[in-house]
Design an enzyme around this catalytic site. Structure first.
Site, mmCIF file in Angstrom:
data_model
loop_
_atom_site.group_PDB
_atom_site.id
_atom_site.type_symbol
_atom_site.label_atom_id
_atom_site.label_comp_id
_atom_site.label_asym_id
_atom_site.label_seq_id
_atom_site.Cartn_x
_atom_site.Cartn_y
_atom_site.Cartn_z
ATOM 1 N N ILE A 289 111.541 -5.372 29.858
ATOM 2 C CA ILE A 289 112.589 -4.763 30.402
ATOM 3 C C ILE A 289 112.204 -3.858 31.712
ATOM 4 O O ILE A 289 111.175 -3.405 31.775
ATOM 5 C CB ILE A 289 112.845 -3.505 29.228
ATOM 6 C CG1 ILE A 289 114.282 -2.943 29.599
ATOM 7 C CG2 ILE A 289 111.753 -2.465 28.886
ATOM 8 C CD1 ILE A 289 114.867 -1.957 28.635
ATOM 9 N N VAL B 150 114.189 -2.284 35.615
ATOM 10 C CA VAL B 150 115.180 -1.944 36.421
ATOM 11 C C VAL B 150 114.605 -1.910 37.728
ATOM 12 O O VAL B 150 113.588 -1.461 37.941
ATOM 13 C CB VAL B 150 115.725 -0.373 35.831
ATOM 14 C CG1 VAL B 150 116.822 -0.038 36.800
ATOM 15 C CG2 VAL B 150 116.412 -0.562 34.413
ATOM 16 N N LEU C 255 119.956 2.995 33.236
ATOM 17 C CA LEU C 255 120.238 1.617 32.979
ATOM 18 C C LEU C 255 119.179 1.119 32.211
ATOM 19 O O LEU C 255 119.577 0.082 31.194
ATOM 20 C CB LEU C 255 119.967 0.833 34.508
ATOM 21 C CG LEU C 255 121.155 1.262 35.465
ATOM 22 C CD1 LEU C 255 120.697 0.534 36.857
ATOM 23 C CD2 LEU C 255 122.336 1.200 34.942
ATOM 24 N N ARG D 168 118.132 2.532 29.672
ATOM 25 C CA ARG D 168 118.383 3.313 28.192
ATOM 26 C C ARG D 168 119.658 2.061 27.676
ATOM 27 O O ARG D 168 119.745 1.803 26.633
ATOM 28 C CB ARG D 168 119.043 4.582 28.222
ATOM 29 C CG ARG D 168 119.588 4.988 26.857
ATOM 30 C CD ARG D 168 120.166 6.605 26.896
ATOM 31 N NE ARG D 168 120.874 6.787 28.175
ATOM 32 C CZ ARG D 168 122.305 6.264 28.405
ATOM 33 N NH1 ARG D 168 122.766 5.585 27.293
ATOM 34 N NH2 ARG D 168 122.918 6.699 29.476
ATOM 35 N N GLU E 56 105.418 -3.340 22.936
ATOM 36 C CA GLU E 56 104.330 -2.572 23.522
ATOM 37 C C GLU E 56 104.640 -2.034 24.919
ATOM 38 O O GLU E 56 105.221 -2.769 25.610
ATOM 39 C CB GLU E 56 103.367 -3.778 23.278
ATOM 40 C CG GLU E 56 103.369 -4.920 24.291
ATOM 41 C CD GLU E 56 102.670 -6.069 23.955
ATOM 42 O OE1 GLU E 56 102.218 -6.629 24.926
ATOM 43 O OE2 GLU E 56 102.074 -6.090 22.915
ATOM 44 N N TYR F 192 111.523 5.034 25.363
ATOM 45 C CA TYR F 192 111.220 4.422 23.870
ATOM 46 C C TYR F 192 111.208 5.416 22.902
ATOM 47 O O TYR F 192 112.077 5.510 21.967
ATOM 48 C CB TYR F 192 110.320 3.561 23.863
ATOM 49 C CG TYR F 192 110.193 2.188 24.760
ATOM 50 C CD1 TYR F 192 111.446 1.587 24.891
ATOM 51 C CD2 TYR F 192 108.954 1.876 25.443
ATOM 52 C CE1 TYR F 192 111.069 0.625 25.760
ATOM 53 C CE2 TYR F 192 108.839 0.997 26.376
ATOM 54 C CZ TYR F 192 110.013 0.236 26.437
ATOM 55 O OH TYR F 192 109.953 -0.866 27.475
#
Length: 151
Positions: free
Chosen positions: A74, A76, A85, A87, A108, A120
């Site tokens: 993930i 941005v 973004l 989230r 991880e 997270y």
């Protein structure tokens, strides 16, 4: 065009690799993204992007095996950090995993990535364990924190 989350397309691979290169010490290659972006039904990984005004600002790559989801990557673009973004992408991925029957989601994260850890934890992920010296760094190796949440 307003901000939208959509499935990644093959034409997105170059942009996703560029975003990952801007934020990751060990980024994925354009070829790796091309595989995920051209995934067909039954392929192991799925990618979503956040797009606004025809520009990609971030992505999430995830998978589902049986009833367990995993967040693989993930990111941005740095210009768009702290705008929610990450989230949005995480919530979109977990929503798709829930819809597909996932009961749990794993991920991880680098120990040093405090922003990602806050993201997270704020989305219900809890620490499960540590994978010692997992990630390469400029000065050696860094621990991976293993996290999960029930969906």
């Amino acid at each position: 065009m307003p901000r939208a989350i959509r499935p990644a397309r093959p034409a997105d691979a170059e942009w996703l690799a560029a975003i990952d290169a801007d934020v990751s010490f060990n980024p994925w290659t354009e070829q790796q993204f091309a595989l995920v972006c051209s995934a067909t039904a039954g392929y192991r990984e799925t990618a979503l992007v956040v797009e606004e005004d025809d520009c990609l600002h971030g992505f999430v790559v995830f998978s589902l095996v049986l009833d367990e989801g995993s967040i693989h990557n993930i990111a941005v673009h740095p210009v768009h950090h702290r705008k929610g973004l990450g989230r949005l992408l995480l919530e979109a991925a977990t929503a798709q995993l829930i819809h597909a029957g996932a009961m749990r989601c794993l991920l991880e994260v680098r120990r040093s990535n405090k922003a990602a850890r806050r993201l997270y934890q704020g989305n219900g992920f809890a620490l499960d364990g540590i994978r010692t010296n997992y990630y390469p760094t400029e000065g050696g190796r860094e621990d991976a924190l293993l996290m999960s949440r029930e969906l």
